[in-house]
Design an enzyme around this catalytic site. Structure first.
Site, PDB file in Angstrom:
ATOM      1  N   SER A 128       0.820  -1.216   0.000  1.00 15.02           N
ATOM      2  CA  SER A 128       0.000   0.000   0.000  1.00 15.02           C
ATOM      3  C   SER A 128       0.851   1.263   0.000  1.00 15.02           C
ATOM      4  N   GLY A 154       0.842   1.243  11.643  1.00 12.30           N
ATOM      5  CA  GLY A 154       2.268   0.936  11.704  1.00 12.30           C
ATOM      6  C   GLY A 154       3.054   1.873  10.820  1.00 12.30           C
ATOM      7  N   ARG A 202      -0.013  21.475  -0.692  1.00 14.84           N
ATOM      8  CA  ARG A 202       1.338  21.929  -0.306  1.00 14.84           C
ATOM      9  C   ARG A 202       1.630  21.712   1.178  1.00 14.84           C
ATOM     10  N   THR A 253       2.356   0.012  15.943  1.00 14.56           N
ATOM     11  CA  THR A 253       3.336  -1.073  16.074  1.00 14.56           C
ATOM     12  C   THR A 253       4.503  -0.533  16.881  1.00 14.56           C
ATOM     13  N   ASP A 309      10.514   4.176  16.118  1.00 16.94           N
ATOM     14  CA  ASP A 309      11.356   4.520  14.983  1.00 16.94           C
ATOM     15  C   ASP A 309      10.629   5.364  13.942  1.00 16.94           C
ATOM     16  N   LYS A 313      10.497  11.521   8.858  1.00 15.77           N
ATOM     17  CA  LYS A 313      10.778  10.981   7.526  1.00 15.77           C
ATOM     18  C   LYS A 313       9.524  10.305   6.992  1.00 15.77           C
ATOM     19  N   PHE A 335      -1.840  -0.335  22.479  1.00 15.92           N
ATOM     20  CA  PHE A 335      -2.059  -0.906  21.140  1.00 15.92           C
ATOM     21  C   PHE A 335      -1.235  -2.177  20.929  1.00 15.92           C
ATOM     22  N   LEU A 336      -0.122  -2.244  21.657  1.00 15.16           N
ATOM     23  CA  LEU A 336       0.776  -3.379  21.433  1.00 15.16           C
ATOM     24  C   LEU A 336       0.173  -4.704  21.870  1.00 15.16           C
ATOM     25  N   ASN A 379       9.926  -7.494  15.899  1.00 10.14           N
ATOM     26  CA  ASN A 379      10.442  -6.650  14.821  1.00 10.14           C
ATOM     27  C   ASN A 379      10.788  -5.259  15.359  1.00 10.14           C
ATOM     28  N   GLU A 426      14.802  -2.501  16.860  1.00 10.16           N
ATOM     29  CA  GLU A 426      15.165  -1.069  16.883  1.00 10.16           C
ATOM     30  C   GLU A 426      15.477  -0.626  18.304  1.00 10.16           C
ATOM     31  N   LYS A 484      16.321   8.586  20.082  1.00 13.31           N
ATOM     32  CA  LYS A 484      16.087   8.958  18.688  1.00 13.31           C
ATOM     33  C   LYS A 484      15.728  10.446  18.594  1.00 13.31           C
ATOM     34  N   GLU A 542      19.846  14.212   8.800  1.00  8.72           N
ATOM     35  CA  GLU A 542      20.693  13.039   8.649  1.00  8.72           C
ATOM     36  C   GLU A 542      22.001  13.331   7.937  1.00  8.72           C
ATOM     37  N   ARG A 550      22.943  11.491  13.038  1.00  8.25           N
ATOM     38  CA  ARG A 550      21.753  10.669  12.840  1.00  8.25           C
ATOM     39  C   ARG A 550      22.094   9.351  12.145  1.00  8.25           C
ATOM     40  N   LEU A 569      24.150   7.354  13.136  1.00  3.69           N
ATOM     41  CA  LEU A 569      24.401   6.320  14.140  1.00  3.69           C
ATOM     42  C   LEU A 569      23.221   5.374  14.277  1.00  3.69           C
ATOM     43  N   ASN A 619      21.726   4.123  12.200  1.00  2.00           N
ATOM     44  CA  ASN A 619      21.797   3.135  11.124  1.00  2.00           C
ATOM     45  C   ASN A 619      22.660   1.940  11.489  1.00  2.00           C
ATOM     46  N   HIS A 658      22.164  -1.361   9.870  1.00  2.81           N
ATOM     47  CA  HIS A 658      21.357  -1.139   8.668  1.00  2.81           C
ATOM     48  C   HIS A 658      22.138  -1.267   7.374  1.00  2.81           C
ATOM     49  N   HIS A 697      20.017  -3.660   5.564  1.00  2.30           N
ATOM     50  CA  HIS A 697      19.228  -3.208   4.421  1.00  2.30           C
ATOM     51  C   HIS A 697      19.484  -4.058   3.195  1.00  2.30           C
ATOM     52  N   HIS A 726      11.747  -5.974   8.401  1.00  2.00           N
ATOM     53  CA  HIS A 726      12.840  -5.014   8.516  1.00  2.00           C
ATOM     54  C   HIS A 726      13.683  -5.271   9.785  1.00  2.00           C
TER      55      HIS A 726
HETATM   56  N1  LIG Z   1      10.038   6.774   8.366  1.00  2.00           N
HETATM   57  C1  LIG Z   1      10.974   6.130   9.006  1.00  2.00           C
HETATM   58  O1  LIG Z   1      11.874   6.701   9.587  1.00  2.00           O
HETATM   59  C2  LIG Z   1      10.890   4.654   9.042  1.00  2.00           C
HETATM   60  C3  LIG Z   1      11.723   3.943   9.895  1.00  2.00           C
HETATM   61  C4  LIG Z   1      11.607   2.557   9.946  1.00  2.00           C
HETATM   62  C5  LIG Z   1      10.684   1.918   9.164  1.00  2.00           C
HETATM   63  N2  LIG Z   1       9.901   2.618   8.326  1.00  2.00           N
HETATM   64  C6  LIG Z   1       8.882   1.998   7.491  1.00  2.00           C
HETATM   65  O2  LIG Z   1       7.932   1.353   8.309  1.00  2.00           O
HETATM   66  C7  LIG Z   1       7.295   0.340   7.574  1.00  2.00           C
HETATM   67  C8  LIG Z   1       7.099  -0.884   8.421  1.00  2.00           C
HETATM   68  O3  LIG Z   1       6.293  -0.560   9.488  1.00  2.00           O
HETATM   69  P1  LIG Z   1       5.647  -1.657  10.440  1.00  2.00           P
HETATM   70  O4  LIG Z   1       6.669  -2.656  10.786  1.00  2.00           O
HETATM   71  O5  LIG Z   1       4.975  -0.940  11.521  1.00  2.00           O
HETATM   72  O6  LIG Z   1       4.646  -2.424   9.476  1.00  2.00           O
HETATM   73  P2  LIG Z   1       3.107  -2.240   9.131  1.00  2.00           P
HETATM   74  O7  LIG Z   1       2.696  -0.858   9.162  1.00  2.00           O
HETATM   75  O8  LIG Z   1       2.938  -2.961   7.853  1.00  2.00           O
HETATM   76  O9  LIG Z   1       2.382  -3.038  10.275  1.00  2.00           O
HETATM   77  C9  LIG Z   1       2.604  -4.420  10.434  1.00  2.00           C
HETATM   78  C10 LIG Z   1       1.314  -5.210  10.483  1.00  2.00           C
HETATM   79  O10 LIG Z   1       0.756  -5.133  11.783  1.00  2.00           O
HETATM   80  C11 LIG Z   1      -0.610  -4.703  11.716  1.00  2.00           C
HETATM   81  N3  LIG Z   1      -0.810  -3.911  12.905  1.00  2.00           N
HETATM   82  C12 LIG Z   1      -0.280  -2.687  13.148  1.00  2.00           C
HETATM   83  N4  LIG Z   1      -0.588  -2.331  14.395  1.00  2.00           N
HETATM   84  C13 LIG Z   1      -1.319  -3.318  14.929  1.00  2.00           C
HETATM   85  C14 LIG Z   1      -1.919  -3.510  16.187  1.00  2.00           C
HETATM   86  N5  LIG Z   1      -1.755  -2.639  17.166  1.00  2.00           N
HETATM   87  N6  LIG Z   1      -2.633  -4.623  16.378  1.00  2.00           N
HETATM   88  C15 LIG Z   1      -2.767  -5.546  15.411  1.00  2.00           C
HETATM   89  N7  LIG Z   1      -2.205  -5.422  14.218  1.00  2.00           N
HETATM   90  C16 LIG Z   1      -1.484  -4.307  13.993  1.00  2.00           C
HETATM   91  C17 LIG Z   1      -0.713  -3.967  10.436  1.00  2.00           C
HETATM   92  O11 LIG Z   1      -2.033  -3.999   9.947  1.00  2.00           O
HETATM   93  C18 LIG Z   1       0.225  -4.733   9.539  1.00  2.00           C
HETATM   94  O12 LIG Z   1      -0.414  -5.865   9.016  1.00  2.00           O
HETATM   95  C19 LIG Z   1       8.162   0.102   6.373  1.00  2.00           C
HETATM   96  O13 LIG Z   1       7.520   0.600   5.241  1.00  2.00           O
HETATM   97  C20 LIG Z   1       9.414   0.913   6.650  1.00  2.00           C
HETATM   98  O14 LIG Z   1      10.015   1.389   5.480  1.00  2.00           O
HETATM   99  C21 LIG Z   1       9.978   3.984   8.277  1.00  2.00           C
END
Ligand SMILES: NC(=O)c1ccc[n+]([C@@H]2O[C@H](COP(=O)([O-])OP(=O)(O)OC[C@H]3O[C@@H](n4cnc5c(N)ncnc54)[C@H](O)[C@@H]3O)[C@@H](O)[C@H]2O)c1
Length: 1617
Positions: A86, A115, A131, A141, A147, A153, A180-181, A191, A195, A255, A265, A269, A271, A273, A276, A280, A292
């Site tokens: 998505s 997440g 804009r 998550t 993070d 970002k 939420f966790l 996962n 971090e 952070k 960065e 910043r 660090l 990484n 990573h 990565h 990730h």
């Molecule tokens: N912007 C940044 O600095 C930065 C840093 C690290 C990662 N990212 C990005 O973050 C993304 C990954 O994020 P993610 O790991 O959170 O994955 P995600 O957003 O895909 O969430 C993981 C899964 O958990 C589900 N979920 C989320 N919260 C939930 C909850 N409380 N209860 C039940 N289910 C839940 C979601 O529906 C999804 O299926 C990647 O695209 C990565 O590039 C960005």
């Protein structure tokens, strides 16, 4: 509102991060109060919407009810599909469209609930919508909380990579609601923990320590539901919640601090990484299967190892980091089964990872940068550090190579890591003891980690670290142990000591309410290692222990309740660890223990003594009984009932077994090494190695109580040992063995063996227990030493090694280490003197000496290089796991045609042929038959095996070796063949029916008769042939032989051609020298395959030419085949292998088109039974065996099987397909992306088939194809929609579109079209413009070319036209014609073949050498114009017709004759040369023009001018080509009318004569040739047709429909004459 306690963290000068539990009401109030707006939009994903959206809606209404401002704001929400897919341009557009449709404006406030995917995507939408609008992050998550939501970002992914388009856009608030966790899947939680651990590791040791010790509590916080909003206020917060929140806040604070200092960065910043750079790169390959954080976890360990390698970080820190990540269920190496079991893990080659790292943002130029830890909690620099590729490569490599030589640090002084045995004992003792004990010099290895984790799991003690991890502080539990939670297994890997010690420890566990047993388990090897005698002893003492899988091995289920004690009998001849296990726990038994050892010889007494000595230090004195009469020690021990009292500090002795390796390196390299912490006072038996082994081998040994120094004799002067009993130091026998391998001096006189053994024998005894260690170590040493050419002999309790001079040891050996640290380190010693020794699994040293390779380099001074094992590198870069120069070995029954096929294969591959029977006769100076009569069968088999071994060595590349039929009778030969097939080259079994063999053998006398019915021999050997071969080739020469001599020459020639062609195809394909793949696949020309849906193909063979018109391959639907006994059966069915093989062979006789081998199960739309996966894969195996070019596999089969298949596919390509029969798959949905990703990982070609319910579904399909095809790594994709509505997708698809044919009985799938239908539709749709083709020359009015090409166009449904363009000159009219936009191509004939050349842009290499052009091809350029290419297809016509017409008996001709010296003669010379002829005679009436032609060719063509046609200066020609007009030859001697063709021209016994003249049909040459036995003829029209087919293919990209075209051309020919 009830009290809500919030912890605030400041970022970029604002306290905008608000943390707590159950915050929804707070969030809405805060947003409404401080971010006024008319519209609040909540974006989330559907998973989260289901869980939390309602609450947000309700609380919004609630908050609004108190709203006092003007118009009430609105709250709207939108949920998109969850998952990374998505986070795309399409996803962004969806959200933007939602905002626009709902008339959102600049004052809108967006809430991103979810997440990292939601946070990144929604953040980016907020950054650019109008804009930029205000937004809030509400991460759900852990990863997003600590993070992605912090730092501003935002980004989306594109097919070119992740996060490539985005912006920095700071949220107004980040609301961290840790409740939420509770609904987050635990893998997602882990996962995020990656971090958290990372941040603590770079920044804060205290934080890290609380993560190390608090994992159980942290998990408890999310696993225990917080009912009634518990935790919202500080007073309702559990201690687990508090810990969780403090960990999250701690991590966020770091952070936030870093972001505040360096928002964009640029330095600091970086660090964050840590882990990573490598993480990565791993993620790029494994995403999204591996998350990730999981990739970063592995990355952190690898980067920590880089730091360790550079001498910046200690192993203690690496060990702590490893343990901590493991505690949060994160993978720490690429060999973690979660990673290693994935098909994509094959792609994780060192080079690939380094390549990906090249494009890291942190890099400066080509140099890579890595964040280096210097200790837990701080980094080497305040930024990422430049690191050389070689250092990273070494860390990533799975294998290591020592650069042999003299240690540069000589004399070496070093200590070795803490002893594993003592570390494990000390941990158990301190955990069971009372009080706090500080353990120093503890070994930080896999084994000790396992032990500690288990003790933590049993809540037996508390562990913490001091001195940066150098000291382990154990707060003993005094023997109180708890049951682990129900269902929780204690996993011990392959840690034998832990498994044995814990077996008794677990009996001490107190009963609990939640569970009734403790389960200990291990990896596959551990599950084979014995623990039976210990369990028996404990059971007879009253403990309840069950074997859960295999009797005598782990896993065990152990009931709690304590150890009874009293008299315990234990069989101790297998492992002293059993004894130590009971001794260690005995003080806690209900009664004092009397431990009696039974079963004869007690093994490894020093280890028992070690345990007793250590127990004494912890306050428990064990008494050993003595015989009252003799005073001799008895194997009876008395242990009082008491508790250990922990000493405040315990220093662990260094490992004596480990010390043997550096000392042995000194011994073998003639240098000096001092180990500073092992001496004669050591508790460990292996401390005696220096005195008892190295000294008698000729080393100078000086040992004090605490230190050992060894100086080796000059290289090559080690003495053999004679007999040595290594029972007191069993683990050191491997080290002794490698030294013995190069010990060539006689043993000391008192050790010489007096039993006639050779002088260089070292006989090691007393080590039988080493068969049940990490591997069977005795066997391992024997097998691996054999690789160096060292001979050994296995004994009941040990082995004998026969020393050999170092120079004679084989270099470049690759050592398999059996995942056994001691094997790896022992062979490292040998690697110091034998060049290029590779240790295959370098990581196995982690068990006892994790930084062995670093110490070897940094402390001993021997360079170590990383090596990427061929298996991994090859399997990822090229599919063929076999080197494609590896010789082909041919086996099969006597009389199956091995020599014949072998010779032909050798010729077509350009290799040498070796017949083992001939070699035999040469060597033995007698025939096989005579040899058997004289010496008997056994002697023959032995000699044969010997020759096989030699041949596989001396002719291991670029040969084709045919072996005798009985070679498989000897087990030794079978082993050799199997091994050869697995590692080196193809072993091909020639399959021929027994009846044919019997018929053939009836005439055979050269080789010994069987002496038993051939049928019996056949039945016995067939399974062996199968077992030893990698491929099977069905021999059809039998059919040839059956043809009577009356058959027409054409037919004989035709069959010979089929056989020759099939041999060339099969061997070219399986050796990967010339894989028979479809050239159009992946090119600009659309490609097609015809689906054969017959139960039996043979009736269709007669129509094959018609059926296959235009297509690039044939699909054999194996699931639809029905053997004769199942004809008419419609239900699920599996055809027998033999039937499938016959069908394949029959197809191969009729065509060389590649075969797509497909088996579909019932749910996949076919008729293979759904529950017969194994059988389906057996069929796929058959496809590989028989050299099928493509295998179509559904990705719904089990991943493991698919991966195995892919690993062995050789040059066969895998079409990984997904058929959606449910009709639910949407081409713009997430599912199809996921299926594509998986299929692209497995397949060379991807096939996705959906179902169209509307015409528009075909457009979404095309959009999908366009988007995935843009990626540079895109695989060819077959994407079609089934059903009538989807027909158009078949027209637009350009890769391997499945087609049907009107003559076929049934369509393979609904909506299938024919090739012709597709072309007509493509033309109507504007995809296939009509082109004009011409014949240029004069006179041309009666040329058959227009008939030829126009028939072809018509049959294939192509809209083109071919016409005549008759001109005398090559003038402007031709120039204009060639330049016109609809010019499709031209044939060129007399007199323009040379004159046309100046009009062309370039010539093909063939045309250049021949010096004439007969075909003009326009090549389209990007600017819409075309350039003109000149080719010559005459030579192809000549070559192909000769190949087809040459009688099979003619073998491989060496000489050919060409009559005439015009333009066609030049094409003929080129054709003959391409056939490999060594002598080409040219006859021409005018010698000078003949010589002129000869001079135009390179001298290597060996063309000689023939003076006459009666005799030749060399071998007689078996190919004759006349290029002069029919009227220019005659059979009448002595006339001046033409060239006279004499009988003598046919002096070769077999051959083929070709006359290029069209008329008369029967020229003098052909009529004379027809009357020659053994000679076949080819007519001019045959060549014309053949060259025309080639022209047709060059112009259209499709095969010309030969049979229809030929019929029409002949019809026309006859109508004119
Ligand atoms: N912007 C940044 O600095 C930065 C840093 C690290 C990662 N990212 C990005 O973050 C993304 C990954 O994020 P993610 O790991 O959170 O994955 P995600 O957003 O895909 O969430 C993981 C899964 O958990 C589900 N979920 C989320 N919260 C939930 C909850 N409380 N209860 C039940 N289910 C839940 C979601 O529906 C999804 O299926 C990647 O695209 C990565 O590039 C960005």
């Amino acid at each position: 509102m009830e009290a809500i306690d919030i912890t605030k963290v400041s970022i970029i000068g604002k306290e905008s991060i608000h943390c707590g539990f159950h915050l929804v009401p707070y969030i809405l109030k805060c947003v409404l109060d401080t971010l006024p707006s008319s519209t609040y939009v909540l974006f989330t994903d559907t998973n989260i919407a289901e869980l939390y959206l309602k609450e947000f809606e309700t609380e919004f209404q609630e908050a609004c009810s108190q709203y006092t401002g003007g118009k009430k704001p609105r709250f709207i929400s939108y949920a998109i599909a969850p998952g990374e897919t998505s986070k795309s341009r399409e996803g962004k557009a969806q959200l933007e469209d939602f905002l626009l449709t709902h008339a959102c404006t600049r004052d809108t406030v967006i809430l991103a609930l979810g997440g990292g995917v939601i946070g990144d995507l929604v953040g980016f939408v907020a950054a650019t919508f109008m804009r930029g609008v205000r937004f809030c992050q509400i991460p759900t998550t852990l990863l997003a909380m600590v993070d992605s939501s912090v730092g501003g970002k935002t980004a989306i992914d594109t097919p070119h990579g992740k996060n490539l388009i985005g912006a920095f856009w700071q949220p107004e608030y980040i609301f961290i609601d840790a409740s939420f966790l509770e609904t987050l899947p635990s893998r997602e939680f882990s996962n995020g923990m990656a971090e958290v651990v990372k941040t603590a590791a770079i920044w804060n040791e205290t934080e890290f320590a609380s993560l190390e010790s608090g994992h159980a509590e942290i998990f408890a916080a999310i696993q225990t539901p917080s009912v009634g909003h518990a935790g919202r206020s500080a007073s309702t917060r559990s201690k687990y919640q508090q810990l969780l929140l403090s960990v999250i806040v701690g991590s966020i604070s770091v952070k936030a601090h870093i972001v505040t200092i360096d928002e964009r960065e640029t330095g600091l910043r970086n660090l964050v990484n840590f882990g990573h750079t490598i993480g990565h790169a791993i993620e790029a390959v494994l995403t999204p299967t591996i998350l990730h954080g999981e990739c970063v976890s592995v990355g952190m360990i690898l980067e920590a190892e880089v730091a360790r390698q550079l001498g910046v970080l200690s192993q203690v820190a690496v060990g702590r980091l490893t343990r901590c990540l493991k505690a949060y269920n994160l993978p720490v190496s690429l060999s973690d089964p979660r990673i290693a079991n994935l098909p994509a893990s094959r792609l994780l080659t060192v080079q690939r990872l380094l390549d990906i790292m090249k494009i890291d943002k942190k890099n400066s130029g080509p140099k890579k940068k890595v964040v280096l830890l210097s200790r837990i909690g701080s980094t080497f620099e305040q930024k990422a550090t430049e690191v050389q590729d070689s250092v990273i490569a070494k860390t990533l490599s799975e294998a290591a190579k020592i650069v042999s030589g003299t240690p540069s640090r000589h004399p070496v002084t070093m200590s070795t890591p803490g002893s594993k045995s003592i570390s494990n004992r000390a941990m158990v003792l301190a955990a069971l003891g009372k009080g706090t004990c500080r353990l120093k010099n503890l070994l930080h290895s896999d084994d000790t980690q396992v032990m500690m984790s288990a003790l933590i799991e049993l809540k037996g003690a508390r562990f913490s670290w001091e001195d940066g991890g150098d000291t382990l502080v154990v707060e003993g539990g005094g023997g109180d142990l708890s049951l682990p939670p129900k269902g929780k297994e204690i996993y011990l890997g392959n840690a034998g000591t832990a498994a044995r010690f814990l077996t008794t420890v677990c009996t001490l566990v107190q009963p609990g309410e939640h569970a009734s047993e403790t389960i200990i388990t291990g990896n596959a090897r551990m599950k084979q290692r014995p623990v039976g005698p210990l369990v028996d002893a404990l059971r007879s003492n009253g403990s309840e222990i069950k074997f859960r899988e295999t009797e005598g091995c782990l896993p065990l289920s152990i009931a709690p309740g304590g150890l009874k004690g009293g008299r315990i009998q234990l069989a101790a001849s297998v492992s002293s660890q059993y004894v130590s296990s009971i001794l260690l726990c005995a003080p806690y038994a209900a009664q004092p223990v009397v431990l009696e050892l039974t079963g004869g010889q007690v093994i490894s007494q020093p280890y028992i003594d070690m345990t007793i000595a250590m127990m004494r230090t912890f306050g428990v004195a064990v008494e050993r009984d003595t015989d009252p009469e003799t005073g001799a020690l008895l194997d009876v021990y008395r242990i009082p009932r008491t508790a250990y009292v922990n000493p405040s500090e315990y220093s662990i002795e260094s490992d004596a077994s480990s010390a043997t390796y550096p000392l042995a390196i000194a011994a073998i390299t003639g240098t000096t090494c001092t180990i500073t912490n092992i001496g004669s006072a050591s508790l460990q038996g292996d401390a005696r190695f220096a005195k008892d082994v190295l000294e008698p081998m000729g080393c100078n040994v000086v040992q004090t109580e605490t230190e050992t120094t060894v100086t080796g004799p000059p290289v090559g002067h080690l003495r053999a040992l004679g007999y040595v009993d290594m029972e007191p130091m069993t683990d050191a026998f491997l080290t002794a063995s490698v030294l013995a391998a190069v010990a060539t001096k006689e043993p000391l006189s008192d050790r010489v063996l007096r039993d006639g053994s050779v002088k260089t024998t070292t006989r090691i005894g007393g080590i039988a227990n080493q068969r049940v260690k990490e591997c069977n170590r005795i066997r391992a040493m024997i097998d691996q030493l054999a690789k160096f050419g060292v001979e050994t002999k296995e004994l009941d309790d040990g082995l004998e090694i026969y020393g050999k001079p170092v120079e004679e040891l084989r270099q470049g050996c690759s050592i398999h280490c059996y995942d056994d640290h001691r094997v790896a380190m022992a062979f490292s010693v040998l690697g110091c003197v034998v060049k290029d020794t590779v240790l295959e699994e370098k990581r196995c040293v982690e068990k006892t000496w994790p930084d062995w390779w670093d110490d070897l380099e940094n402390k001993i001074g021997l360079k170590v290089e990383g090596v990427e094992l061929a298996s991994r590198a090859e399997s990822s870069s090229s599919p063929a796991s076999q080197d494609n120069t590896g010789s082909v070995v041919i086996i099969g029954m006597r009389g199956s045609g091995k020599s014949f096929i072998g010779q032909m294969a050798a010729r077509s591959l350009g290799r040498e042929f070796v017949d083992a029977d001939v070699v035999f006769e040469e060597r033995k100076k007698t025939g096989v038959r005579a040899f058997v009569q004289e010496h008997g069968w056994q002697a023959f088999r032995d000699a044969e095996a010997e020759i096989l071994k030699d041949l596989l060595g001396s002719c291991s590349t670029k040969h084709v070796i045919s072996l005798g039929g009985g070679v498989v009778e000897s087990p030794a030969s079978r082993e050799l063949l199997k091994k050869y097939g697995q590692t080196h080259g193809p072993v091909v079994h020639i399959v021929r029916e027994i009846d044919e063999i019997v018929k053939y053998l009836g005439e055979e006398t050269a080789r010994p008769a069987y002496g038993e019915p051939v049928e019996d021999v056949f039945r016995r050997r067939e399974p062996w042939f199968m077992e030893c071969s990698t491929h099977g080739f069905v021999n059809y020469t039998g059919v040839l032989q059956q043809l009577s001599s009356n058959d027409t020459a054409k037919l004989r020639g035709g069959s010979a051609h089929d056989t020759r062609r099939e041999i060339a195809r099969f061997f070219g394909h399986i050796t990967a020298q010339k894989p028979n793949l479809a050239p159009n696949l992946g090119s600009d020309v659309p490609s097609y395959f015809l689906s054969l849906t017959y139960p039996d193909i043979t009736p269709a063979l007669g129509h094959f030419s018609e059926l296959t018109a235009g297509v690039d391959a044939l699909e054999l639907r194996v699931d639809l085949l029905r053997a004769p006994n199942a004809a008419g059966l419609t239900g699920p069915y599996i055809p027998p292998t033999s039937y499938v093989m016959e069908q394949l062979a029959a197809i191969r006789r009729s065509t060389t088109l590649p075969i797509v081998f497909t088996v579909r199960s019932a749910t996949q739309g076919g008729s293979h039974p759904d529950n017969a996966e194994m059988e389906a894969f057996a069929l796929f195996e058959l496809a590989l065996r028989t050299g099928c070019e493509y295998v179509d596999v559904e990705i719904s089969w089990s991943e493991k099987r698919l991966r195995d298949l892919v690993g062995r596919k050789g040059s066969t390509q895998i079409i990984a397909s997904w058929h959606d029969w449910s009709g639910n798959m949407k081409w713009d949905g997430a599912e199809v992306k996921e299926k594509y990703r998986l299929a692209a990982l497995l397949g060379d070609v991807v096939k996705i088939v959906g179902e169209a319910t509307s015409f528009n579904d075909n457009f979404t399909l095309r959009t999908f194809v366009d988007s995935v095809s843009r990626s540079p790594q895109a695989k060819p994709l077959i994407a079609i929609n089934m059903g009538y509505e989807g027909q158009i997708s078949r027209v637009l698809n350009t890769t391997f579109s499945p087609v049907t044919h009107p003559l076929l009985n049934a369509k393979a799938a609904p909506g299938q079209l024919s090739f012709k239908q597709i072309q007509i539709t493509r033309h109507l749709l504007g995809q296939l413009p009509a082109k004009r083709f011409f014949l240029l020359g004069t006179p041309i009015s009666s040329s058959p070319s227009p008939t030829l090409h126009n028939t072809g166009f018509e049959v294939l449904g192509l809209p083109h036209k071919y016409g005549l363009f008759e001109t005398k000159e090559v003038d402007d009219s031709i120039k204009n014609l060639l330049g016109s936009p609809d010019f499709g191509g031209a044939s060129v004939t007399i007199p323009h073949k040379l004159a046309i050349i100046p009009l062309l842009d370039d010539l093909t290499p063939h045309a250049k050498i021949i010096g004439a052009v007969n075909t003009v091809i326009p090549l389209h350029q990007e600017n819409g114009e075309h350039s003109l290419f000149g080719d010559n297809t005459d030579w192809v016509g000549i070559r192909n017709t000769i190949l087809a017409g040459l009688p099979i008996e003619a073998g491989s001709p060496t000489a050919g004759l060409i009559i005439g010296a015009g333009g066609t003669a030049r094409a003929a010379i080129y054709a003959l040369h391409s056939l490999g002829l060594q002598h080409i005679y040219l006859y021409n009436r005018t010698k000078t023009s003949g010589q002129g032609v000869i001079d135009a060719f390179p001298t290597s063509y060996n063309i000689t001018l023939a003076d006459s046609l009666y005799v030749f200066n060399g071998p007689s020609p078996s190919i004759i080509v006349s290029t002069v007009p029919g009227s220019a030859t005659t059979l009448a001697e002595g006339t001046a009318d033409g060239i006279c063709i004499p009988h003598e021209i046919f002096s070769a016994s077999q051959g083929v004569a070709l006359d290029m003249a069209y008329r008369p049909l029967e020229t003098p040459l052909l009529s004379l040739a027809s009357s020659q036995p053994g000679w076949n003829i080819i007519r001019g029209v045959d060549v014309l047709l053949e060259q025309g087919y080639e022209q047709f293919r060059l112009w259209t990209g499709h095969h010309c429909p030969r049979s229809v075209v030929a019929d029409r051309v002949w019809e026309m020919y006859h109508s004119i004459s």
